[in-house]
Design an enzyme around this catalytic site. Structure first.
Site, PDB file in Angstrom:
ATOM      1  N   GLY A   1       0.820  -1.207   0.000  1.00  9.54           N
ATOM      2  CA  GLY A   1       0.000   0.000   0.000  1.00  9.54           C
ATOM      3  C   GLY A   1       0.839   1.236   0.000  1.00  9.54           C
TER       4      GLY A   1
ATOM      5  CG  ASP B   1      -7.376   5.668   2.961  1.00 12.16           C
ATOM      6  OD1 ASP B   1      -8.347   5.813   2.198  1.00 12.16           O
ATOM      7  OD2 ASP B   1      -6.332   5.108   2.632  1.00 12.16           O
TER       8      ASP B   1
END
Length: 904
Positions: free
Chosen positions: A554, A668
């Site tokens: 990520g 997020d």
């Protein structure tokens, strides 16, 4: 005490339930026994079972050993884990006021939310601290497992913990005999049905939010009830005009009831002192943190103060602080605090001598302090005329028939004496010892009684000058001896530092990037109290087989599966984009995350900060992330599993927003950051890591932070970012949980779920069917009440319209364009659990989805023609939504999915 009938029925019910679970032939045996015993036994047993079934289903006043509770576990129930039979009282782990640091085990009057008892008042815990009920008693431990409070050693084993309808928390043995009661261990309050015996004291709290034991106490003595401050009496019940003395018998205990306040003697058969009050069904007597003893009654929704002692606040010893002058206000208004004429306020708002060359002494423990015997260093600063002191009415003079000079000498010879009051008419000398409280301003005997505060001369000007002269005379000799040696040491030290800096710099240049490379800022010895483990880089290399088993990647870097030396599975996140972030900042941030514990947050087990390497070690989540289960080709998630995931995620966010000492906004929230453990338990990952971003990443998120499809509209405006930003993202995730498809990659309702494209969305069997913006589709189906059409088709009818409606309505409320209209996550948890009525989506705040959907379709068509992989996000500003309705697609932002992404 508890009714014997209900106790017997409770034990019968518990025994029948446990026996049924362990003996599958129990129904057959019972039926045969009833057949032989006849109708009489059947009638008795049926009546008993009816009673215990009602008891077992409606009563929650008992809990049993091996029970544990935390505030986080019961955060949606205001921390309550136990209620009395009629829910008049509840036991809970709470934090008073708005502070988020001190949590206490309390008994609370439910309807007024008034605390009547607290256990660990001097040993508060955090919101993750634990209350445990075991066979040996009640234990309160902090989040590290260290004991903070416990009941004393008991005579026998605990069978249950019971909360009575009077508010008494009772430990019972197997014979329902009391082992320990909260009524016998009062804090600052008693209630109707509770006695305060001689020898038991009520202690005030420090403040309304800090329950630590204060300096005020209330005690019942043999003939009265008194208030004390630091063991000095300042009020007696018998002095109140409304207090009636009925008997000279020794008092044994105090109690309150519906009609008043009483001191009883002779085992409760004689009233020694009584204060009659208006009739009330519920009242409490409390020593508040301000030092006043109040008796209050509750009726309807308001508290009424029936009795206050002392009624005049200026009679409270420390109402205006040390030597603060208290002047009564007009009527019932708050008194006015100031400093006496010869005193002034310092920076800490304390009254100190106006002449800065004098200071206030501190009381000693002996009577031979020579520094106070020198009369030339002492000064008695006179207080205002008409001043008085609370203790003068409750103490005898130290001397009678002396003059003022003799009274001062008496105080000068005693280092525990801090001031005097002198009565001109009688020559009485009152001595103020050990502690100084507030000064009362009075109009009685204004010129007869004078007060003086002892002060010490801070320093003698003569001695200071003499000392300076002596030092000046001695300086040349000292300098001649020590200056050359000192200079030599400084030269050697500077040379060594320069050599060291050069060597370290060369090593850093030669080994740049090596995990063991050192620098002057290295924190190899840096430790963080409370953090579980600090790992060595080599240890994590071995655990991950030299970082070979990649399980994810990520914005921060790659994640590897690892096995520690104790065979524990972990997920190791190797941060590659930290940039030049300081090591101490890194460790400080990790310390914050490492001390956050919640069942729905991924636990940080440890970290590594070695050389330039930064790694985080998390608990291993064996079912991966939600997007894999939701959008992948594996077994379809059943509806109840989806509901559990949605509820667990909501609870985790609610804790981040309102359960931590510092509010944490995730920024997020998306399926990739929701990890699943056994039984699909949801845990949120990568929370609170924003400070770990490199400067390059931070600049990218100056105006936008998050992931496409989950970004709240306020990111694109100048609106403030708050926890409601996470609520919006959660609402978008909730829609994906319902449909099993990506919001921004959905085709027609007849799409096939047989294929899975690279973006994680289910591709259609017909490429020409067109893309649909699912949040808009959810809005339209909500308007038409066609909820079943929104559910994942793979569920094949295993869900009802009502079940889908519940989640869709919650999701639509969460994605309101106006942040203020979105519910907070605590309310979302309540709606999902059914404790709070479902919200009604506001159409006027959801119309922006129609513009998004229209532009999404236009942009999707352009992308299919151009073969681009970019995905439409949102208009540049909400204010331009109306204008963009007829504008061109160029008014929208096209950003790659790899560009906008927080931590995964």
């Amino acid at each position: 005490m508890v009714s014997e009938k209900w106790r017997i029925l409770e034990h019968i019910y518990s025994y029948l339930i446990s026996f049924t679970k362990t003996n599958c032939h129990f129904p057959l045996i019972l039926s045969q026994f009833i057949l032989y015993m006849g109708p009489l036994f059947l009638y008795i047993l049926t009546s008993a079972l009816c009673c215990v079934v009602v008891l077992g289903s409606s009563s929650s006043e008992f809990i049993y050993p091996n029970f544990t509770a935390t505030n986080l576990q019961f955060v949606d129930n205001s921390g309550a884990f136990l209620t009395s039979r009629n829910q008049t009282f509840k036991a809970a782990i709470i934090n008073p006021g708005t502070q988020q640091t001190n949590f206490y085990l309390c008994v609370i009057h439910a309807i007024s939310n008034t605390i009547i008892w607290s256990a660990n008042r001097d040993a508060p815990i955090s919101n993750s601290g634990r209350m445990s009920l075991t066979a040996t008693g009640i234990y309160i431990t902090d989040d590290k497992g260290d004991s903070k409070w416990s009941t004393p050693v008991l005579q026998s084993s605990v069978s249950s913990l019971f909360l009575s309808e009077l508010g008494n928390l009772i430990l019972l043995d197997q014979f329902n005999q009391s082992l320990w009661e909260s009524f016998q261990n009062p804090t600052d309050t008693i209630v109707i049905g509770q006695n305060l015996p001689v020898g038991k004291l009520l202690y005030s709290a420090i403040s309304s939010t800090d329950f630590s034991t204060g300096n005020y106490s209330f005690e019942v003595i043999s003939d009265d009830a008194i208030l004390q401050w630091n063991d000095l009496t300042y009020w007696k019940l018998s002095m109140e005009p409304v207090a009636i003395t009925n008997s000279n018998s020794p008092a044994e205990f105090m109690a309150i009831n519906r009609t008043g306040l009483y001191l009883f003697g002779q085992n409760g058969s004689v009233v020694v002192i009584q204060v009659g009050l208006s009739t009330s069904n519920f009242r409490i007597a409390k020593l508040d943190h301000l030092g006043q003893f109040t008796v209050s009654s509750f009726s309807g929704s308001d508290w009424t103060k029936d009795f206050v002692g002392p009624a005049e606040q200026c009679q409270v010893p420390y109402v205006c602080g040390r030597i603060g002058l208290c002047t009564p206000g007009s009527g019932s208004s708050t008194p006015v605090c100031s400093c006496p004429s010869n005193f002034q306020l310092d920076q800490q708002s304390n009254c100190v001598p106006g002449d800065s060359s004098y200071s206030l002494p501190v009381a000693c423990t002996t009577t031979n302090n020579s520094s106070q015997l020198n009369s030339s260093m002492l000064l008695y600063m006179m207080l205002n005329y008409g001043s008085d002191y609370f203790y003068n009415d409750f103490s005898s003079p130290a001397k009678y028939g002396v003059n003022l000079s003799a009274c001062e000498d008496l105080c000068s010879m005693d280092c525990s004496c801090l001031g005097i009051f002198y009565a001109n008419s009688t020559g009485s000398c009152y001595v103020l010892q050990d502690e100084l409280g507030s000064i009362m301003s009075t109009t009685t005997n204004e010129n007869d009684q004078l007060g003086y505060i002892k002060a010490l001369l801070s320093s003698s000007p003569k001695s200071v000058n003499d000392s300076s002269n002596n030092q000046t005379q001695r300086f040349p000799i000292v300098a001649l001896v020590f200056l050359p040696f000192t200079g030599f040491v400084l030269v050697v030290a500077l040379g060594f530092l320069c050599w060291r800096r050069t060597k370290v710099s060369k090593i850093g240049e030669g080994k740049l990037g090596h995990p063991n490379s050192s620098s002057s800022g290295d924190l190899e010895a840096f430790s963080i109290p409370g953090l579980p483990v600090r790992f060595d880089y080599e240890e994590l290399e071995v655990a991950t087989d030299n970082f070979k088993n990649l399980i994810g990647a990520g914005g921060f870097g790659a994640v590897y599966k690892g096995i520690l030396h104790d065979k524990t599975l972990v997920a190791v996140k190797k941060i590659t984009n930290l940039g030049l972030q300081g090591k101490k900042d890194f460790c400080t941030e990790i310390a914050i995350i490492g001390n956050i514990h919640h069942v729905n947050l991924v636990k940080l087990k440890g970290f590594c900060a070695q050389g330039r390497q930064r790694l985080l070690v998390y608990e291993y989540m064996n079912r991966g992330s939600l997007d894999q289960s939701l959008f992948g080709n594996g077994p379809v998630l059943e509806w109840q599993e989806r509901v559990d995931i949605a509820l667990g995620t909501a609870r985790g966010l609610a804790y981040l927003h309102s359960g931590c000492v510092q509010k944490i906004i995730h920024c997020d929230v998306k399926p990739e950051n929701i990890l699943l453990h056994d039984h699909f338990q949801a845990k949120i990952s990568d929370f609170g890591l924003s400070k770990l971003l490199s400067p390059e990443q931070s600049s990218l998120f100056t105006t936008m932070r998050g992931t496409r499809g989950y970004l709240a509209p306020e990111w694109l405006t100048s609106s403030a970012i708050s926890e409601k930003t996470d609520v919006y993202s959660y609402g978008m995730v909730l829609l994906e949980i319902v449909s099993g498809r990506k919001n921004c990659m959905t085709r027609s309702l007849s799409q096939s779920f047989g294929d899975d494209n690279s973006n994680g969305a289910h591709s259609s069997s017909s490429s020409g069917s067109g893309l649909v913006y699912f949040p808009l589709l959810a809005l339209e189906m909500h308007e038409q009440k066609r909820y079943l059409e929104l559910a994942d088709p793979r569920l094949e009818g295993r869900v009802t319209s009502e079940e889908v409606e519940k989640l869709v309505r919650v999701a639509l409320c969460c994605v309101h364009e106006e942040p203020m209209l979105r519910p907070n996550m605590v309310s979302v948890v309540g709606m999902l659990e059914g404790r709070i009525t479902l919200g009604h989506p506001r159409m006027e705040s959801l119309n922006f989805l129609r513009f998004y959907g229209r532009r999404f379709a236009e942009a999707s068509t352009i992308e299919e023609v151009n073969g681009e992989s970019n995905v439409i996000l949102f208009p540049q500003a909400n204010a331009s939504l109306a204008s963009t309705a007829s504008g061109s697609p160029t008014s929208f932002s096209y950003i790659s999915s790899q560009q906008i992404s927080g931590p995964r």
